[in-house]
Motif scaffolding. Structure first.
Motif, PDB file in Angstrom:
ATOM      1  N   PHE A  71       0.846  -1.193   0.000  1.00  0.00           N
ATOM      2  CA  PHE A  71       0.000   0.000   0.000  1.00  0.00           C
ATOM      3  C   PHE A  71       0.878   1.238   0.000  1.00  0.00           C
ATOM      4  O   PHE A  71       2.083   1.163   0.221  1.00  0.00           O
ATOM      5  N   SER A  72       0.242   2.375  -0.300  1.00  0.00           N
ATOM      6  CA  SER A  72       0.978   3.642  -0.309  1.00  0.00           C
ATOM      7  C   SER A  72       0.201   4.701   0.449  1.00  0.00           C
ATOM      8  O   SER A  72      -1.021   4.633   0.579  1.00  0.00           O
ATOM      9  N   LEU A  73       0.939   5.682   0.935  1.00  0.00           N
ATOM     10  CA  LEU A  73       0.366   6.856   1.584  1.00  0.00           C
ATOM     11  C   LEU A  73       0.827   8.083   0.813  1.00  0.00           C
ATOM     12  O   LEU A  73       2.009   8.211   0.489  1.00  0.00           O
ATOM     13  N   GLN A  74      -0.102   8.967   0.503  1.00  0.00           N
ATOM     14  CA  GLN A  74       0.211  10.192  -0.236  1.00  0.00           C
ATOM     15  C   GLN A  74      -0.371  11.375   0.525  1.00  0.00           C
ATOM     16  O   GLN A  74      -1.542  11.369   0.887  1.00  0.00           O
ATOM     17  N   LEU A  75       0.442  12.373   0.742  1.00  0.00           N
ATOM     18  CA  LEU A  75       0.019  13.581   1.436  1.00  0.00           C
ATOM     19  C   LEU A  75      -0.669  14.519   0.451  1.00  0.00           C
ATOM     20  O   LEU A  75      -0.281  14.608  -0.716  1.00  0.00           O
ATOM     21  N   PHE A  76      -1.712  15.213   0.903  1.00  0.00           N
ATOM     22  CA  PHE A  76      -2.371  16.220   0.076  1.00  0.00           C
ATOM     23  C   PHE A  76      -3.027  17.252   0.975  1.00  0.00           C
ATOM     24  O   PHE A  76      -3.157  17.057   2.178  1.00  0.00           O
ATOM     25  N   LYS A  77      -3.437  18.353   0.376  1.00  0.00           N
ATOM     26  CA  LYS A  77      -4.128  19.414   1.112  1.00  0.00           C
ATOM     27  C   LYS A  77      -5.460  19.665   0.433  1.00  0.00           C
ATOM     28  O   LYS A  77      -5.525  19.899  -0.775  1.00  0.00           O
ATOM     29  N   LYS A  78      -6.545  19.591   1.207  1.00  0.00           N
ATOM     30  CA  LYS A  78      -7.874  19.841   0.650  1.00  0.00           C
ATOM     31  C   LYS A  78      -7.999  21.319   0.302  1.00  0.00           C
ATOM     32  O   LYS A  78      -7.344  22.168   0.898  1.00  0.00           O
ATOM     33  N   PHE A  79      -8.867  21.627  -0.670  1.00  0.00           N
ATOM     34  CA  PHE A  79      -9.038  22.996  -1.148  1.00  0.00           C
ATOM     35  C   PHE A  79      -9.363  23.981  -0.034  1.00  0.00           C
ATOM     36  O   PHE A  79      -8.818  25.055   0.033  1.00  0.00           O
TER      37      PHE A  79
END
Length: 184
Positions: A71-79
């Motif tokens: 599995f992978s984890l990806q960081l993001f920022k919601k709008f």
């Protein structure tokens, strides 16, 4: 002006605390490549992969039962948010990934809750996120549990009501609702 006044303000860093358990962890060295109790800083642009292939995965499992990339984890920022979030994606063609009670098939992904249980095979990961301000880096801290996390009666972040009566045929939400004592 002193150098203290000129110094940059230090930002807090988002941290994922990952408590791991596998029944064979002591005998087989499944987690031998993971550095426990050590905060590791990673760039926020990096997709973090977990699996048995050390050429591709950042964190490897010494176990033939694990997929090359599990599995992978990806960081993001919601709008509409200044808080960083993570998404988790199942990268295994042969094993489904269970996040709390949701089952993810190959290439399925979802937002990672603030606190959740991730499982596949005999692997158990309790993942907790501490929010930070930095958009450049995040940290991962691994902790090894001496006993099963499932046996610890860990539950998702759903409150348990004192009195509940949910019909098994109910079409309404099964999440508990708060009610006044006078409403009983």
């Amino acid at each position: 002006m002193s150098s203290f006044e000129d110094a940059d303000t230090e930002e807090t860093v988002t941290c994922l605390k990952v408590t791991v358990y596998h029944p064979g962890q002591m005998q087989s060295g499944i987690f031998q490549s993971i550095r426990f109790y050590n905060r590791e800083k990673l760039p926020s642009s990096e997709m973090v992969k977990f699996g048995r292939n050390s050429n591709i995965c950042h964190y490897t499992f010494q176990d033939k039962q694990a997929s090359r990339i599990q599995f992978s984890l990806q960081l993001f920022k919601k709008f509409d948010s200044s808080v960083l979030s993570f998404e988790i994606k199942n990268m295994s063609k042969k094993t489904n990934l269970i996040v709390d009670s949701k089952e993810l098939g190959y290439l399925n992904k979802m937002d990672l809750p603030h606190k959740c249980m991730v499982r596949f095979g005999n692997y158990q990961f309790l993942i907790e996120k501490d929010d930070g301000e930095s958009l450049e880096v995040f940290e991962i801290l691994f902790i090894m549990s001496p006993r099963s996390l499932v046996q610890e009666n860990w539950q998702a972040q759903k409150p348990i009501p004192e009195h509940t009566s949910v019909s098994s045929c109910s079409t309404q939400s099964t999440y508990p609702t708060e009610m006044d004592e006078n409403e009983l």
